[in-house]
Design an enzyme around this catalytic site. Structure first.
Site, PDB file in Angstrom:
ATOM      1  N   ARG A  46       0.853  -1.207   0.000  1.00 39.41           N
ATOM      2  CA  ARG A  46       0.000   0.000   0.000  1.00 39.41           C
ATOM      3  C   ARG A  46       0.878   1.242   0.000  1.00 39.41           C
ATOM      4  O   ARG A  46       0.611   2.215  -0.690  1.00 39.41           O
ATOM      5  CB  ARG A  46      -0.953   0.012   1.205  1.00 39.41           C
ATOM      6  N   LYS A 195      -8.580   5.671 -19.791  1.00 38.33           N
ATOM      7  CA  LYS A 195      -8.876   6.169 -21.128  1.00 38.33           C
ATOM      8  C   LYS A 195      -7.637   6.075 -22.023  1.00 38.33           C
ATOM      9  O   LYS A 195      -7.203   4.983 -22.322  1.00 38.33           O
ATOM     10  CB  LYS A 195      -9.427   7.590 -21.028  1.00 38.33           C
TER      11      LYS A 195
HETATM   12  C1  LIG Z   1     -13.555   8.531 -17.093  1.00 37.32           C
HETATM   13  C2  LIG Z   1     -13.196   9.854 -16.569  1.00 37.32           C
HETATM   14  C3  LIG Z   1     -12.963  10.055 -15.193  1.00 37.32           C
HETATM   15  C4  LIG Z   1     -13.140   8.953 -14.169  1.00 37.32           C
HETATM   16  O1  LIG Z   1     -12.246   7.922 -14.347  1.00 37.32           O
HETATM   17  P1  LIG Z   1     -12.515   6.396 -13.914  1.00 37.32           P
HETATM   18  O2  LIG Z   1     -11.258   5.715 -14.290  1.00 37.32           O
HETATM   19  O3  LIG Z   1     -13.731   5.939 -14.666  1.00 37.32           O
HETATM   20  O4  LIG Z   1     -12.778   6.406 -12.441  1.00 37.32           O
HETATM   21  C5  LIG Z   1     -12.580  11.310 -14.779  1.00 37.32           C
HETATM   22  N1  LIG Z   1     -12.448  12.340 -15.668  1.00 37.32           N
HETATM   23  C6  LIG Z   1     -12.672  12.180 -16.976  1.00 37.32           C
HETATM   24  C7  LIG Z   1     -12.495  13.336 -17.889  1.00 37.32           C
HETATM   25  C8  LIG Z   1     -13.059  10.943 -17.480  1.00 37.32           C
HETATM   26  O5  LIG Z   1     -13.288  10.802 -18.787  1.00 37.32           O
END
Ligand SMILES: *Cc1c(COP(=O)(O)O)cnc(C)c1O
Length: 378
Positions: A46, A195
């Site tokens: 952690r 992403k």
């Molecule tokens: C998807 C997204 C998040 C959140 O991310 P997760 O990995 O789904 O928790 C935050 N900000 C933006 C711009 C996103 O597209």
């Protein structure tokens, strides 16, 4: 070294012990500390793990920050970064911020008396007008989601610095390849690594990069204290994904530009939102600090029926939330990401029933265009 080279050669590309050309997955919770008088670097995963550390150092270098932190998701990264603030602090958040960020700031953090103002940050005077004596930070996301509105990042950072405020940027849409906000004075950069950084729609993860050791200590205290860390397997997947970030982004962005230009001429389309288009009102400001327009665009169809038909008929785009993967993804914000926003508020923001958001993938553009044309007309 240029960015593409730094993705491959950043000091974290080989295993220090074996020379392996991939940092191993240190699937371990605890470490033999040997001599208790001089313990080793790692004691418990952690607090620190070698695979996660390689990722954290890599993202810190790529963003030009001092330290990086890897979290279990983009939302874990965002909520951990915001947890450096205290009850009584006031934070200005851009109004079309990611839905999950809206939920935790308007709900969760408000319960802990962190005061939040949602502001149309594309208008700098609205940022200035909302600064109060207890304002501590500005939280921005540009281009915004799903309408790709542009904030004058340099202008916003200038206002923040004049008022002694921290600047947090959610840089998910751009990735460090296209925008490095710390170079312009931002203090904290946040990514949903789910992403573009992961890039293959196969991992959930989040990253935070900070400028300055004092701030790094505050974020580390939250990471180690709350413990919403990224595991070694997922850290490894992000390290792997990062290596191809530039080449994926280049191709996806080119596809997005040409698709946006094609959509703009389509007779079933009434508007296209993409900062790479000459018609985009924020284009000049965006390119004054970013190196590209990215691979996400939105468009509105001439009527609601066309939008709904497109979502049903499109074949080469997955109908899904999320973005930044190798495959094209189409999402319908009013039913998906923004379904929980009241209709009147959605309409005020321009998120109407005709709106479709597309994350453009690595398919051949001709195939995408043929498929989109059929889905719009059929
Ligand atoms: C998807 C997204 C998040 C959140 O991310 P997760 O990995 O789904 O928790 C935050 N900000 C933006 C711009 C996103 O597209």
């Amino acid at each position: 070294m240029n960015f593409g080279t730094r993705l491959i050669h950043n000091g974290n590309e080989t295993d220090k012990h074996t020379g392996a050309l991939s940092v191993p997955i240190y699937q371990v919770s605890t470490f033999n500390q040997g001599d208790i008088d001089s313990p080793g670097e790692f004691d418990y995963s952690r607090s620190g793990n070698p695979t996660r550390k390689a990722l954290e150092e890599t993202i810190a270098k790529l963003e030009g920050g001092d330290r990086g932190f890897a979290f279990a998701s983009g939302m874990a990264a965002t909520s951990s970064a915001l947890s450096i603030f205290s009850a009584g602090d006031h934070i200005i958040v851009c109004e079309d911020v990611y839905g999950g960020t809206y939920r935790i700031t308007s709900g969760f953090f408000s319960r802990f008396n962190v005061e939040i103002s949602f502001v149309d940050a594309s208008d700098l005077s609205k940022i200035s007008a909302n600064i109060k004596s207890n304002t501590r930070a500005i939280f921005l996301e540009t281009p915004s989601n799903p309408l790709l509105k542009i904030t004058d990042l340099k202008g916003a950072i200038k206002i923040a610095k004049e008022n002694n405020l921290l600047v947090l940027i959610d840089n998910t849409f751009m990735s460090p390849y296209l925008l490095r906000p710390i170079e312009y004075g931002s203090d904290i950069v946040i990514h949903s690594a789910t992403k573009f950084i992961g890039g293959h729609s196969d991992v959930i993860g989040g990253l935070v990069v900070v400028k300055g050791e004092a701030l790094a200590k505050r974020v580390y205290a939250v990471q180690n204290g709350f413990g919403s860390i990224l595991g070694p397997q997922d850290s490894w997947l992000l390290l792997r994904g990062l290596k191809t970030l530039k080449i994926r982004m280049d191709y996806q962005q080119k596809n997005a530009q040409l698709l946006a230009e094609w959509l703009e001429k389509h007779d079933r389309v009434s508007g296209v939102y993409y900062p790479g288009l000459k018609s985009h009102p924020g284009r000049e400001i965006h390119f004054s600090y970013a190196d590209g327009a990215g691979a996400v665009l939105s468009f509105k169809t001439v009527d609601v029926e066309t939008a709904k038909r497109f979502m049903k008929k499109v074949r080469l785009a997955a109908v899904a939330v999320s973005l930044g993967g190798v495959e094209t993804i189409a999402s319908y914000p009013v039913r998906m990401s923004h379904a929980s926003v009241p209709k009147a508020e959605r309409e005020r923001l321009g998120i109407t029933d005709e709106l479709i958001r597309v994350s453009v993938g690595l398919e051949d553009l001709d195939d995408l265009i043929e498929d989109f044309d059929r889905a719009l007309k059929e």
